[in-house]
Enzyme design. Structure first.
Site, short mmCIF file in Angstrom:
data_model
loop_
_atom_site.label_atom_id
_atom_site.label_comp_id
_atom_site.label_asym_id
_atom_site.label_seq_id
_atom_site.Cartn_x
_atom_site.Cartn_y
_atom_site.Cartn_z
N CYS A 88 -0.26 28.00 19.00
CA CYS A 88 1.19 28.10 18.89
C CYS A 88 1.58 27.68 17.49
O CYS A 88 0.99 26.77 16.92
CB CYS A 88 1.86 27.18 19.91
SG CYS A 88 3.66 27.38 19.99
N CYS A 122 1.01 20.44 32.22
CA CYS A 122 1.85 20.90 31.11
C CYS A 122 1.42 20.23 29.81
O CYS A 122 1.26 19.02 29.76
CB CYS A 122 3.30 20.51 31.33
SG CYS A 122 4.01 21.10 32.82
N GLU A 155 -5.84 29.64 28.12
CA GLU A 155 -5.96 29.16 29.49
C GLU A 155 -4.76 29.61 30.32
O GLU A 155 -3.66 29.80 29.80
CB GLU A 155 -6.04 27.63 29.48
CG GLU A 155 -7.24 27.17 28.67
CD GLU A 155 -7.45 25.65 28.67
OE1 GLU A 155 -8.50 25.24 28.16
OE2 GLU A 155 -6.61 24.90 29.17
N CYS A 208 2.80 18.19 22.08
CA CYS A 208 2.11 19.26 22.82
C CYS A 208 0.74 19.49 22.23
O CYS A 208 0.61 19.72 21.02
CB CYS A 208 2.94 20.54 22.77
SG CYS A 208 2.14 21.93 23.59
N CYS A 253 0.95 30.16 35.74
CA CYS A 253 1.45 29.79 34.43
C CYS A 253 0.60 30.52 33.39
O CYS A 253 -0.60 30.25 33.29
CB CYS A 253 1.35 28.27 34.29
SG CYS A 253 1.85 27.65 32.68
N CYS A 291 5.27 21.41 18.16
CA CYS A 291 6.03 20.33 18.81
C CYS A 291 5.14 19.09 18.85
O CYS A 291 3.95 19.18 19.14
CB CYS A 291 6.47 20.75 20.21
SG CYS A 291 7.55 22.19 20.18
N1 SAH Z 1 6.67 27.42 23.90
C1 SAH Z 1 7.34 27.55 25.16
C2 SAH Z 1 6.38 27.74 26.30
C3 SAH Z 1 5.51 26.53 26.59
S1 SAH Z 1 6.11 25.82 28.03
C4 SAH Z 1 8.27 26.38 25.36
O1 SAH Z 1 8.25 25.47 24.54
O2 SAH Z 1 9.06 26.40 26.28
C5 SAH Z 1 5.28 24.35 28.18
C6 SAH Z 1 6.22 23.25 28.62
O3 SAH Z 1 5.49 22.02 28.71
C7 SAH Z 1 7.28 23.03 27.57
O4 SAH Z 1 8.48 22.62 28.13
C8 SAH Z 1 6.64 21.94 26.76
O5 SAH Z 1 7.54 21.31 25.95
C9 SAH Z 1 6.04 21.06 27.84
N2 SAH Z 1 5.00 20.19 27.32
C10 SAH Z 1 4.25 20.37 26.22
N3 SAH Z 1 3.41 19.33 26.04
C11 SAH Z 1 3.62 18.48 27.05
C12 SAH Z 1 3.02 17.25 27.43
N4 SAH Z 1 2.03 16.70 26.72
N5 SAH Z 1 3.45 16.67 28.55
C13 SAH Z 1 4.42 17.23 29.30
N6 SAH Z 1 5.02 18.39 29.00
C14 SAH Z 1 4.62 19.02 27.88
#
Ligand code: SAH
Length: 379
Positions: free
Chosen positions: A116, A345, A96, A123, A109, A120
């Site tokens: 991935c 995000c 997406e 996420c 974005c 984390c």
């Molecule tokens: N892998 C890279 C690129 C992804 S960026 C990174 O970690 O930076 C996506 C951003 O959104 C990251 O900062 C991630 O930690 C954040 N994110 C992921 N899941 C989220 C959620 N459920 N709510 C808010 N932010 C989230």
């Protein structure tokens, strides 16, 4: 095998790589400048339309090469104007991308991987497991698709995408070569010509790759921190067990040191209720960020089914922010955009045929909302 599979796709080639390609077929390197403009500034898909190139070369290119963009299978628009596209990738998965309009700014974005591998804990992309890296064509193709969605290419018109952030699905630094190719095209004058301040790579902290990145490009840097100490970060961002916070901060400083300007890093910190949002965390974070020229972007957690986490109250978010500001840390709170179409995000899921078997432990999020009013199936 279909004919297209034997042809070289020129879409994802940086000027250097495209120059190499022309040399490899016995042509002059400077052809790459002409062809780059046709592909990325005029949106041309057929070599026959490249009118400043000789007929003979056009025919030769048609024989050996192609310009192939990934296919869009779904487009949805949020009530706030945020647009999300679902893009089919070769092999049957999908990813997406999201366009976030905000006044004059239009931020795209983009995703860098199908799923991935970093897992984390908060996420939803990570919960789906990992399938493969996107090709450079699939990454830059997202930019091209977003620009084209406004109608015929108009190189002299307003910029249709003003900023690109590599903050979609995937960890860009785990797909190093393809991401670097695509980022070069974003910033290349003969392609998208975006300033290095307007292209941002976000990483969870793959330290050796971050060091390499500074030798290849000078894209702006965002780093996903999410915790002010190793004990907590080990839980939320498992790659921290390999590259702990101190090493990450040092690597960010080395990266900033290679840029010949005063840019700072963006630190992303997802605030999760009761986990990393306490005043003590904020105080620790103030101390930590004194060691990195940066601005802090707080992201209130965006919920998804079975995440097990909650978003903090507005009061808790503000209290955290105030402690940061009192500590002289430049701090903003990211406004949630596009959550009604699952475009916020951490809500990007696509369709990942997981190869890690991680997703077996996870009940997937409903893929497509049944809200027909905002949904535009394209096929
Ligand atoms: N892998 C890279 C690129 C992804 S960026 C990174 O970690 O930076 C996506 C951003 O959104 C990251 O900062 C991630 O930690 C954040 N994110 C992921 N899941 C989220 C959620 N459920 N709510 C808010 N932010 C989230």
């Amino acid at each position: 095998m279909s004919e297209s599979n034997t042809k070289t796709n020129l879409l994802g080639m940086s000027p250097q790589t495209l120059g190499d390609f022309f040399e490899s077929i016995g042509e002059k390197r400077f052809r790459s400048t002409q062809v780059l403009k046709w592909i990325h500034q005029f949106g041309v898909d057929n070599f026959d339309d490249m009118t400043n190139i000789s007929k003979a070369l056009r025919a030769k290119l048609t024989d050996v090469a192609e310009i192939r963009e990934p296919e869009v299978v779904m487009q949805k628009t949020s009530k706030d104007g945020t647009r999300k596209w679902v893009i089919k990738t070769e092999g049957g998965s999908s990813v997406e991308m999201v366009l976030i309009p905000d006044g004059d700014r239009k931020t795209l974005c983009v995703s860098s991987q199908v799923g991935c591998s970093l897992d984390c804990s908060f996420c939803s992309t990570g919960k789906q497991g990992f399938n493969r890296n996107l090709t450079a064509a699939e990454i830059i193709g997202q930019v091209r698709i977003a620009i084209k969605s406004y109608g015929p290419f108009d190189p002299s018109g307003d910029r249709r995408v003003t900023n690109v952030v590599l903050m979609g699905m995937g960890e860009p630094l785990m797909n190093f070569n393809n991401v670097v190719e695509a980022v070069k095209l974003m910033m290349e004058d003969n392609a998208y010509g975006l300033s290095k301040r307007r292209v941002t790579l976000s990483t969870a902290g793959v330290v050796p790759a971050l060091d390499k990145l500074g030798d290849e490009t000078d894209v702006s840097l965002a780093v996903s921190l999410h915790a002010p100490n190793d004990e907590l970060r080990d839980q939320l961002v498992p790659i921290n067990r390999r590259y702990p916070i101190n090493e990450l901060i040092d690597a960010c400083n080395r990266y900033l040191g290679k840029l010949n300007d005063k840019r700072v890093a963006t630190v992303e910190y997802t605030l999760i209720a009761g986990i990393n949002d306490q005043p003590e965390h904020a105080r620790q974070l103030v101390k930590l960020l004194r060691r990195l020229p940066s601005k802090l972007n707080l992201i209130p957690f965006n919920p998804f089914p079975n995440s097990g986490y909650d978003r903090p109250s507005d009061e808790a978010i503000d209290a955290f922010k105030q402690i940061m500001l009192r500590g002289n840390i430049l701090t903003t709170v990211r406004r949630t955009r596009g959550d009604d179409v699952d475009a916020a995000c951490g809500q990007l899921v696509g369709q990942v045929q997981d190869r890690t078997r991680r997703s077996e432990k996870y009940i997937p999020v409903q893929q497509v909302s049944p809200d027909a009013s905002t949904q535009t199936p394209l096929q």
